[in-house]
Design a protein around this motif. Structure first.
Motif, PDB file in Angstrom:
ATOM      1  N   ALA A 178       0.835  -1.207   0.000  1.00 17.41           N
ATOM      2  CA  ALA A 178       0.000   0.000   0.000  1.00 17.41           C
ATOM      3  C   ALA A 178       0.870   1.258   0.000  1.00 17.41           C
ATOM      4  O   ALA A 178       0.523   2.255  -0.643  1.00 17.41           O
ATOM      5  CB  ALA A 178      -0.933  -0.007   1.205  1.00 17.41           C
ATOM      6  N   GLU A 179       1.994   1.206   0.700  1.00 14.34           N
ATOM      7  CA  GLU A 179       2.903   2.360   0.733  1.00 14.34           C
ATOM      8  C   GLU A 179       3.398   2.712  -0.667  1.00 14.34           C
ATOM      9  O   GLU A 179       3.632   3.876  -0.970  1.00 14.34           O
ATOM     10  CB  GLU A 179       4.095   2.077   1.651  1.00 14.34           C
ATOM     11  CG  GLU A 179       3.790   2.210   3.122  1.00 14.34           C
ATOM     12  CD  GLU A 179       3.428   3.628   3.515  1.00 14.34           C
ATOM     13  OE1 GLU A 179       4.207   4.563   3.232  1.00 14.34           O
ATOM     14  OE2 GLU A 179       2.340   3.817   4.081  1.00 14.34           O
ATOM     15  N   MET A 180       3.549   1.715  -1.529  1.00 11.92           N
ATOM     16  CA  MET A 180       4.039   1.944  -2.886  1.00 11.92           C
ATOM     17  C   MET A 180       3.008   2.649  -3.755  1.00 11.92           C
ATOM     18  O   MET A 180       3.371   3.334  -4.710  1.00 11.92           O
ATOM     19  CB  MET A 180       4.435   0.619  -3.536  1.00 11.92           C
ATOM     20  CG  MET A 180       5.632  -0.043  -2.916  1.00 11.92           C
ATOM     21  SD  MET A 180       6.106  -1.479  -3.902  1.00 11.92           S
ATOM     22  CE  MET A 180       5.732  -2.799  -2.759  1.00 11.92           C
ATOM     23  N   VAL A 181       1.728   2.465  -3.435  1.00 14.49           N
ATOM     24  CA  VAL A 181       0.652   3.064  -4.240  1.00 14.49           C
ATOM     25  C   VAL A 181      -0.249   3.928  -3.353  1.00 14.49           C
ATOM     26  O   VAL A 181      -1.452   4.015  -3.563  1.00 14.49           O
ATOM     27  CB  VAL A 181      -0.166   1.990  -4.987  1.00 14.49           C
ATOM     28  CG1 VAL A 181       0.687   1.301  -6.045  1.00 14.49           C
ATOM     29  CG2 VAL A 181      -0.765   0.976  -4.022  1.00 14.49           C
ATOM     30  N   ARG A 182       0.373   4.576  -2.368  1.00 15.97           N
ATOM     31  CA  ARG A 182      -0.386   5.368  -1.387  1.00 15.97           C
ATOM     32  C   ARG A 182      -1.284   6.395  -2.064  1.00 15.97           C
ATOM     33  O   ARG A 182      -2.411   6.611  -1.649  1.00 15.97           O
ATOM     34  CB  ARG A 182       0.583   6.051  -0.416  1.00 15.97           C
ATOM     35  CG  ARG A 182      -0.055   6.922   0.632  1.00 15.97           C
ATOM     36  CD  ARG A 182      -0.963   6.192   1.597  1.00 15.97           C
ATOM     37  NE  ARG A 182      -0.250   5.168   2.331  1.00 15.97           N
ATOM     38  CZ  ARG A 182      -0.863   4.120   2.877  1.00 15.97           C
ATOM     39  NH1 ARG A 182      -2.161   3.968   2.788  1.00 15.97           N
ATOM     40  NH2 ARG A 182      -0.171   3.213   3.531  1.00 15.97           N
ATOM     41  N   HIS A 183      -0.796   7.036  -3.125  1.00 20.50           N
ATOM     42  CA  HIS A 183      -1.600   8.055  -3.809  1.00 20.50           C
ATOM     43  C   HIS A 183      -2.898   7.469  -4.381  1.00 20.50           C
ATOM     44  O   HIS A 183      -3.925   8.121  -4.351  1.00 20.50           O
ATOM     45  CB  HIS A 183      -0.775   8.748  -4.904  1.00 20.50           C
ATOM     46  CG  HIS A 183      -0.262   7.798  -5.944  1.00 20.50           C
ATOM     47  ND1 HIS A 183       0.821   6.973  -5.733  1.00 20.50           N
ATOM     48  CD2 HIS A 183      -0.705   7.532  -7.195  1.00 20.50           C
ATOM     49  CE1 HIS A 183       1.031   6.243  -6.804  1.00 20.50           C
ATOM     50  NE2 HIS A 183       0.115   6.548  -7.700  1.00 20.50           N
ATOM     51  N   CYS A 184      -2.857   6.230  -4.858  1.00 20.77           N
ATOM     52  CA  CYS A 184      -4.072   5.581  -5.374  1.00 20.77           C
ATOM     53  C   CYS A 184      -5.040   5.277  -4.234  1.00 20.77           C
ATOM     54  O   CYS A 184      -6.247   5.494  -4.360  1.00 20.77           O
ATOM     55  CB  CYS A 184      -3.730   4.274  -6.087  1.00 20.77           C
ATOM     56  SG  CYS A 184      -2.865   4.475  -7.638  1.00 20.77           S
ATOM     57  N   SER A 221       0.213   4.098  12.105  1.00 18.97           N
ATOM     58  CA  SER A 221       0.486   5.478  11.705  1.00 18.97           C
ATOM     59  C   SER A 221       0.578   5.633  10.183  1.00 18.97           C
ATOM     60  O   SER A 221       0.452   6.739   9.664  1.00 18.97           O
ATOM     61  CB  SER A 221       1.774   5.983  12.355  1.00 18.97           C
ATOM     62  OG  SER A 221       2.895   5.305  11.820  1.00 18.97           O
ATOM     63  N   LYS A 222       0.803   4.541   9.459  1.00 22.28           N
ATOM     64  CA  LYS A 222       0.897   4.601   8.002  1.00 22.28           C
ATOM     65  C   LYS A 222      -0.429   4.313   7.313  1.00 22.28           C
ATOM     66  O   LYS A 222      -0.557   4.493   6.104  1.00 22.28           O
ATOM     67  CB  LYS A 222       1.930   3.584   7.501  1.00 22.28           C
ATOM     68  CG  LYS A 222       3.349   3.910   7.903  1.00 22.28           C
ATOM     69  CD  LYS A 222       4.292   2.868   7.367  1.00 22.28           C
ATOM     70  CE  LYS A 222       5.728   3.162   7.739  1.00 22.28           C
ATOM     71  NZ  LYS A 222       6.642   2.122   7.274  1.00 22.28           N
ATOM     72  N   ASP A 223      -1.426   3.852   8.040  1.00 18.13           N
ATOM     73  CA  ASP A 223      -2.702   3.429   7.467  1.00 18.13           C
ATOM     74  C   ASP A 223      -3.582   4.651   7.195  1.00 18.13           C
ATOM     75  O   ASP A 223      -4.149   5.236   8.111  1.00 18.13           O
ATOM     76  CB  ASP A 223      -3.399   2.462   8.421  1.00 18.13           C
ATOM     77  CG  ASP A 223      -4.599   1.788   7.799  1.00 18.13           C
ATOM     78  OD1 ASP A 223      -5.256   2.403   6.939  1.00 18.13           O
ATOM     79  OD2 ASP A 223      -4.882   0.640   8.184  1.00 18.13           O
ATOM     80  N   SER A 224      -3.702   5.040   5.937  1.00 22.42           N
ATOM     81  CA  SER A 224      -4.453   6.252   5.584  1.00 22.42           C
ATOM     82  C   SER A 224      -5.944   6.103   5.861  1.00 22.42           C
ATOM     83  O   SER A 224      -6.612   7.080   6.191  1.00 22.42           O
ATOM     84  CB  SER A 224      -4.216   6.620   4.116  1.00 22.42           C
ATOM     85  OG  SER A 224      -4.666   5.592   3.267  1.00 22.42           O
ATOM     86  N   ILE A 225      -6.469   4.906   5.738  1.00 24.59           N
ATOM     87  CA  ILE A 225      -7.890   4.686   6.010  1.00 24.59           C
ATOM     88  C   ILE A 225      -8.159   4.870   7.505  1.00 24.59           C
ATOM     89  O   ILE A 225      -9.136   5.511   7.896  1.00 24.59           O
ATOM     90  CB  ILE A 225      -8.335   3.280   5.545  1.00 24.59           C
ATOM     91  CG1 ILE A 225      -7.988   3.045   4.067  1.00 24.59           C
ATOM     92  CG2 ILE A 225      -9.817   3.065   5.814  1.00 24.59           C
ATOM     93  CD1 ILE A 225      -8.625   4.012   3.091  1.00 24.59           C
TER      94      ILE A 225
END
Length: 122
Positions: A75-81, A105-109
């Motif tokens: 997910a970090e690789m395609v965070r913008h998507c 802390s990295k989980d955008s959802i």
């Protein structure tokens, strides 16, 4: 028999490393639709970011998928998507992999969900 979401015939899709995908496939998640497209993608060191992006976008557009599970390191690789996906369905859940533990802390959802609530209410 594929493991389906609670809705009628909806699928869970998986984007992750080989161990993650194999585990979910053994659990019955694997499915190939009428267009011969699988609901999983194995990501390894030779997988390009554009391939992951294309797969994620394809899963988001499919009406037979309600949940997308993705290894957090992928997910970090395609965070913008992932950040641009704002619809509730399909739900995108970031999961740990064998080699990369989950980092909230990295989980955008999760960050987005926390922003919906007043800390005093929790």
């Amino acid at each position: 028999m594929a493991l389906h979401s609670a809705a009628k015939g909806k699928l869970i899709a998986v984007i992750g490393d080989e161990d993650t995908c194999v585990g979910f496939l053994l659990g019955g998640v694997g499915e190939i639709n009428k267009n011969r497209q699988p609901n999983f993608m194995v990501v390894d060191r030779n997988t390009s970011i554009s391939e992951i992006e294309e797969c994620f976008k394809r899963f988001v557009k499919r009406d037979d998928i309600d949940i997308i599970l993705i290894n957090q390191n992928v997910a970090e690789m395609v965070r913008h998507c992932i950040d641009s996906h704002t619809q509730p369905v399909p739900a995108v859940l970031e999961i740990p992999s064998k080699d990369h533990p989950y980092d909230a802390s990295k989980d955008s959802i999760l960050r987005r969900a926390k922003g919906m609530f007043n800390p005093d209410d929790v």
